[in-house]
Design a protein around this motif. Structure first.
Motif, PDB file in Angstrom:
ATOM      1  N   ALA A   1       0.852  -1.190   0.000  1.00 27.79           N
ATOM      2  CA  ALA A   1       0.000   0.000   0.000  1.00 27.79           C
ATOM      3  C   ALA A   1       0.886   1.238   0.000  1.00 27.79           C
ATOM      4  N   PRO A   2       0.542   2.233  -0.820  1.00 22.23           N
ATOM      5  CA  PRO A   2       1.311   3.474  -0.820  1.00 22.23           C
ATOM      6  C   PRO A   2       1.256   4.153   0.551  1.00 22.23           C
ATOM      7  N   ALA A   3       2.142   5.089   0.750  1.00 27.53           N
ATOM      8  CA  ALA A   3       2.231   5.805   2.025  1.00 27.53           C
ATOM      9  C   ALA A   3       0.948   6.573   2.329  1.00 27.53           C
ATOM     10  N   VAL A   4       0.681   6.711   3.605  1.00 35.38           N
ATOM     11  CA  VAL A   4      -0.443   7.523   4.072  1.00 35.38           C
ATOM     12  C   VAL A   4       0.033   8.967   4.118  1.00 35.38           C
ATOM     13  N   GLU A   5      -0.692   9.833   3.424  1.00 35.07           N
ATOM     14  CA  GLU A   5      -0.363  11.256   3.379  1.00 35.07           C
ATOM     15  C   GLU A   5      -1.622  12.060   3.653  1.00 35.07           C
ATOM     16  N   VAL A   6      -1.994  12.164   4.933  1.00 35.26           N
ATOM     17  CA  VAL A   6      -3.203  12.871   5.316  1.00 35.26           C
ATOM     18  C   VAL A   6      -2.910  13.834   6.457  1.00 35.26           C
ATOM     19  N   ILE A   7      -3.858  14.723   6.676  1.00 36.98           N
ATOM     20  CA  ILE A   7      -3.792  15.613   7.831  1.00 36.98           C
ATOM     21  C   ILE A   7      -4.922  15.202   8.781  1.00 36.98           C
ATOM     22  N   PRO A   8      -4.821  15.564  10.063  1.00 39.37           N
ATOM     23  CA  PRO A   8      -5.885  15.190  11.008  1.00 39.37           C
ATOM     24  C   PRO A   8      -7.238  15.771  10.594  1.00 39.37           C
ATOM     25  N   LEU A   9      -8.288  15.065  10.976  1.00 36.74           N
ATOM     26  CA  LEU A   9      -9.656  15.531  10.750  1.00 36.74           C
ATOM     27  C   LEU A   9     -10.286  15.775  12.108  1.00 36.74           C
ATOM     28  N   GLY A  10     -10.382  17.028  12.496  1.00 40.75           N
ATOM     29  CA  GLY A  10     -10.934  17.384  13.794  1.00 40.75           C
ATOM     30  C   GLY A  10     -10.160  16.716  14.911  1.00 40.75           C
ATOM     31  N   GLU A  11     -10.890  16.200  15.879  1.00 41.89           N
ATOM     32  CA  GLU A  11     -10.293  15.532  17.037  1.00 41.89           C
ATOM     33  C   GLU A  11     -10.269  14.014  16.859  1.00 41.89           C
ATOM     34  N   LYS A  12     -10.582  13.527  15.651  1.00 40.63           N
ATOM     35  CA  LYS A  12     -10.613  12.090  15.383  1.00 40.63           C
ATOM     36  C   LYS A  12      -9.210  11.500  15.495  1.00 40.63           C
ATOM     37  N   THR A  13      -9.148  10.208  15.821  1.00 38.81           N
ATOM     38  CA  THR A  13      -7.868   9.516  15.884  1.00 38.81           C
ATOM     39  C   THR A  13      -7.219   9.596  14.510  1.00 38.81           C
TER      40      THR A  13
ATOM     41  N   LEU B   1     -17.071  16.109   9.298  1.00 43.01           N
ATOM     42  CA  LEU B   1     -17.377  15.795  10.687  1.00 43.01           C
ATOM     43  C   LEU B   1     -18.883  15.716  10.926  1.00 43.01           C
ATOM     44  N   LYS B   2     -19.653  16.577  10.266  1.00 37.98           N
ATOM     45  CA  LYS B   2     -21.117  16.528  10.374  1.00 37.98           C
ATOM     46  C   LYS B   2     -21.637  15.216   9.799  1.00 37.98           C
ATOM     47  N   PHE B   3     -21.096  14.787   8.654  1.00 36.86           N
ATOM     48  CA  PHE B   3     -21.465  13.522   8.019  1.00 36.86           C
ATOM     49  C   PHE B   3     -21.289  12.375   9.024  1.00 36.86           C
ATOM     50  N   LEU B   4     -20.135  12.324   9.679  1.00 40.01           N
ATOM     51  CA  LEU B   4     -19.855  11.256  10.642  1.00 40.01           C
ATOM     52  C   LEU B   4     -20.729  11.384  11.887  1.00 40.01           C
ATOM     53  N   ASN B   5     -20.981  12.598  12.317  1.00 38.61           N
ATOM     54  CA  ASN B   5     -21.839  12.811  13.481  1.00 38.61           C
ATOM     55  C   ASN B   5     -23.270  12.360  13.192  1.00 38.61           C
ATOM     56  N   ASP B   6     -23.757  12.645  11.973  1.00 40.94           N
ATOM     57  CA  ASP B   6     -25.128  12.296  11.596  1.00 40.94           C
ATOM     58  C   ASP B   6     -25.298  10.802  11.319  1.00 40.94           C
ATOM     59  N   LEU B   7     -24.333  10.187  10.642  1.00 39.09           N
ATOM     60  CA  LEU B   7     -24.488   8.807  10.173  1.00 39.09           C
ATOM     61  C   LEU B   7     -23.740   7.772  10.999  1.00 39.09           C
TER      62      LEU B   7
ATOM     63  N   THR C   1     -11.683   3.380  12.548  1.00 33.39           N
ATOM     64  CA  THR C   1     -10.757   3.235  13.670  1.00 33.39           C
ATOM     65  C   THR C   1      -9.871   4.467  13.763  1.00 33.39           C
ATOM     66  N   ALA C   2      -9.452   4.963  12.608  1.00 27.83           N
ATOM     67  CA  ALA C   2      -8.656   6.190  12.509  1.00 27.83           C
ATOM     68  C   ALA C   2      -9.000   6.817  11.163  1.00 27.83           C
ATOM     69  N   ILE C   3      -8.727   8.101  11.059  1.00 27.60           N
ATOM     70  CA  ILE C   3      -9.151   8.826   9.859  1.00 27.60           C
ATOM     71  C   ILE C   3      -8.194   9.985   9.580  1.00 27.60           C
TER      72      ILE C   3
END
Length: 177
Positions: free
Chosen positions: A43-55, A110-116, A121-123
């Motif tokens: 799998a290629p490298a993970v290149e993301v930034i944090p999303l809110g306070e999510k793990t 974050l609203k999408f995840l809060n609603d649905l 596990t991490a994002i």
């Protein structure tokens, strides 16, 4: 008999061409079977930034010894809403799912995840789409089954339906184990 000018015939020819292309495309055994150069490779490298306070999702998460899914999604993506209950089902079954939020506004994601619900596990957020590009993502939703060594076992394009879960995702998870 009146002559048809080429200008009048052009729309008919274009419509006929699109009809033939659509018919040929529908004859494919599985329209989600887009070619993937990633299957069988690390799998290629993970290149993301944090999303809110999510793990936060880290590269080491993908190489952690267990089978997992990596799901690219966005709040603006209607098929992502359709597949979301199935991701929750997989998560409830103990399958680790990592989320990559693709070209989205953090508040909307974050609203999408809060609603649905949050099956991840991490994002992380892929605001510019660089990680998706490196993974060969055609569009969201797109999900990858990753084995314990961090190798891509399956690339699944499109929303995970119950049928896709039974026929493709769960068998790929078993194969990866």
């Amino acid at each position: 008999m009146a002559k048809i000018s080429p200008l009048m015939a052009a729309p008919l020819v274009i419509v006929a061409g699109f009809t033939v292309l659509a018919f040929v495309g529908l004859q494919r055994e599985n329209p989600n079977d887009l070619p993937s150069a990633m299957e069988g490779r690390a799998a290629p490298a993970v290149e993301v930034i944090p999303l809110g306070e999510k793990t936060p999702l880290r590269d080491s998460d993908l190489r952690s010894g267990d089978v997992k899914l990596v799901n690219f999604w966005a709040s603006w993506c209607a098929p992502c809403r359709v597949e979301h209950p199935n991701l929750e089902t997989l998560s409830d079954q103990g399958i680790t799912i990592y989320g990559v939020n693709y070209k989205d506004k953090p508040g909307n994601a974050l609203k999408f995840l809060n609603d649905l619900g949050d099956p991840y596990t991490a994002i992380g957020a892929d605001e510019a789409g660089r990680m998706a590009l490196n993974w060969g993502v055609y569009g969201v939703p797109e999900t990858y089954v990753i084995d314990g060594n961090g190798r891509v076992v399956l690339r699944f394009a499109g929303p995970i339906t119950e049928r896709a879960m039974e026929n493709q995702i769960l068998p790929a998870i078993e194969k990866a184990r």
